[in-house]
Design an enzyme around this catalytic site. Structure first.
Site, PDB file in Angstrom:
ATOM      1  N   CYS A 156      48.686  61.432  87.448  1.00 58.58           N
ATOM      2  CA  CYS A 156      48.377  59.995  87.438  1.00 58.58           C
ATOM      3  C   CYS A 156      48.515  59.411  86.030  1.00 58.58           C
ATOM      4  CB  CYS A 156      46.957  59.779  87.944  1.00 58.58           C
ATOM      5  SG  CYS A 156      46.469  58.044  88.017  1.00 58.58           S
ATOM      6  N   CYS A 189      40.795  56.193  83.454  1.00 56.08           N
ATOM      7  CA  CYS A 189      40.006  56.115  84.683  1.00 56.08           C
ATOM      8  C   CYS A 189      39.000  57.256  84.726  1.00 56.08           C
ATOM      9  CB  CYS A 189      40.927  56.172  85.892  1.00 56.08           C
ATOM     10  SG  CYS A 189      40.062  56.211  87.493  1.00 56.08           S
ATOM     11  N   CYS A 238      46.422  55.551  92.920  1.00 52.17           N
ATOM     12  CA  CYS A 238      45.472  56.653  92.792  1.00 52.17           C
ATOM     13  C   CYS A 238      45.968  57.781  93.680  1.00 52.17           C
ATOM     14  CB  CYS A 238      44.059  56.222  93.200  1.00 52.17           C
ATOM     15  SG  CYS A 238      42.851  57.587  93.118  1.00 52.17           S
ATOM     16  N   CYS A 261      25.751  70.160  97.001  1.00 51.77           N
ATOM     17  CA  CYS A 261      26.652  69.303  96.231  1.00 51.77           C
ATOM     18  C   CYS A 261      26.260  69.264  94.760  1.00 51.77           C
ATOM     19  CB  CYS A 261      26.690  67.899  96.821  1.00 51.77           C
ATOM     20  SG  CYS A 261      25.110  67.022  96.782  1.00 51.77           S
ATOM     21  N   GLN A 320      31.732  63.480 105.004  1.00 52.05           N
ATOM     22  CA  GLN A 320      32.333  64.298 103.964  1.00 52.05           C
ATOM     23  C   GLN A 320      33.701  63.711 103.622  1.00 52.05           C
ATOM     24  OE1 GLN A 320      30.830  66.551 102.312  1.00 52.05           O
ATOM     25  NE2 GLN A 320      29.113  67.147 103.614  1.00 52.05           N
TER      26      GLN A 320
END
Length: 457
Positions: free
Chosen positions: A76, A82, A164, A413, A289
């Site tokens: 990218c 970003c 993106c 997570c 998810q």
């Protein structure tokens, strides 16, 4: 007295010998640790200091003098500005090694535990995987331009994105169109964010696309004019996407076009290991998810680790829409799902009914508070599956009758909270940590998702 502006040192060279948990290089300068964005272990870089702290400094690399063999060209053009990604410059195989190292270090340092086995990492698509997310929006008056994207590495600013590669192509390739749409609106100054979420199937009976149904939720701080509503509707029809409006809290989300939308994702019979699959319906701001392919593999791994036997009953905590609960029920087991969000619980119940699964029952409860009065706490369970938020599950684990639960599968997570809870289970509640490993839910970011299995000694 006004606070004095912090004086930063000029540019400097530094050797990098480590990687932080958030993906920055680590070096030392005059004996003080420096965290350098954009630098990798084994490199020597020129960096510009960005912040001073008592125990460490922060910097950003702007020239690589000696490159690591693991450095790759970021896909990218916005990488480095970003804040959506942190590791695109690191070889994909080395990324997963770095995440393994984060989990290993957290288990040792925080939990003081080590599994008998480190699982092979679970991986799936590395690009175009993110089906849910939130773009920030900012109207820049001086440039007469609307910025649509993730926050920059400096979170005060919105990244000026044209594409993106980590979000699904239906979103990543539409960023310029979204920017142009916001620019055309009278209410462009009052739109702070656009959320996106994709489901399976097709919009309005059309042919299914690779990305399925895409829904966009426009948050707006003031009522939109009739002209703006017409432009948003025209955009939705032209681009074959669903547009929702959110003038206030979550409960204010309402469809603009089309009026009715079936948002769902399917888990096949192979995904759940049964004769047929399940369908989970959701709303635009519900938690799902983000990585569909990885989610299917995660469900299969979790159920396999539970080692379910005929007649066993399962407790699924932080169950959401029933992502694990319904596949377990499809296999014929009685399962109770508990979730703090009453809206998600209502939709989980609807999903159980729609899939013909009366053996899946759901309850709403705040799992961080006293649970002694909850009816499901009096039930007996043979296995526990737990998938908590970043804060972990310390409060609920302290209350459960764990002596009656021989096996626990923990989906995490956040490696720090998993390590803390693993230490509690092993060192205070008599469990053995049989295995643990990472799952690459968010490739090219520093986010570490993991899974662990515990068995009572």
């Amino acid at each position: 007295m006004a606070r004095q502006r912090q004086r930063l040192d000029p540019d400097f060279e530094i050797a990098i010998d480590g990687l932080t948990h958030d993906g920055r290089g680590v070096g030392r300068r005059d004996g003080k640790a420096v965290f350098v964005a954009g630098a990798l272990p084994g490199e020597r870089v020129r960096a510009k200091q960005t912040a001073k702290n008592r125990h460490f400094d922060e910097a950003a690399a702007f020239e690589v003098l000696e490159a690591s063999a693991d450095r790759v060209a970021p896909r990218c053009a916005h990488f480095g500005t970003c804040g959506g990604c942190a590791l695109q410059h690191l070889d994909e195989a080395r990324q997963i090694e770095a995440k393994n190292r984060v989990l290993t270090e957290n288990m040792a340092r925080i939990g003081h535990v080590e599994p008998r086995e480190w699982f092979t990492p679970i991986r799936d698509a590395q690009w175009g995987y993110r089906r849910k997310g939130r773009f920030s929006v900012r109207w820049v008056e001086k440039k007469a331009k609307a910025l649509v994207g993730f926050r920059e590495q400096d979170p005060r600013f919105v990244a000026d994105l044209t594409e993106c590669h980590t979000v699904i192509p239906a979103v990543g390739q539409r960023i310029p169109a979204l920017s142009a749409l916001v620019e055309s609106l009278e209410g462009r100054r009052t739109i702070p964010q656009i959320e996106f979420i994709a489901g399976d199937g097709a919009l309005d009976g059309g042919a299914p696309r690779e990305s399925g149904v895409l829904a966009l939720v426009f948050r707006h701080l003031e009522p939109l004019s009739a002209g703006d509503l017409e432009k948003l509707t025209d955009f939705a029809k032209r681009e074959a996407v669903a547009v929702f409006l959110q003038p206030g809290g979550i409960d204010t989300v309402a469809p603009l076009w089309p009026e009715h939308l079936d948002l769902h994702f399917d888990l096949s019979a192979d995904d759940v290991g049964a004769d047929e699959g399940v369908r989970l319906q959701f709303r635009p701001l519900d938690f799902i998810q983000v990585n569909a392919g990885l989610n299917r593999k995660m469900i299969a791994r979790a159920i396999d680790l539970l080692q379910l036997k005929p007649g066993e009953r399962v407790l699924d905590l932080f169950c959401g829409l029933g992502n694990f609960t319904l596949p377990i029920a499809r296999r014929g087991f009685d399962v109770v799902g508990v979730e703090g969000d009453a809206g998600l619980v209502a939709r989980a119940r609807q999903n159980a009914e729609a899939n013909g699964l009366p053996n899946a029952r759901f309850f709403a409860a705040d799992l961080a508070k006293d649970l002694s009065g909850e009816p499901w706490m009096r039930d007996g369970f043979d296995k526990l599956l737990i998938d908590p938020p970043r804060a972990g599950a310390a409060e609920v684990l302290a209350q459960l009758p764990l002596k009656n639960i021989p096996r626990i599968v923990y989906v995490s997570c956040h490696p720090g909270s998993l390590a803390r809870d693993a230490g509690f289970l092993v060192n205070e509640r008599g469990y053995t940590l049989l295995g643990a490993g990472v799952m690459d839910m968010f490739p090219h970011t520093a986010h570490v998702e993991s899974i662990a299995v515990f068995e009572r000694r």
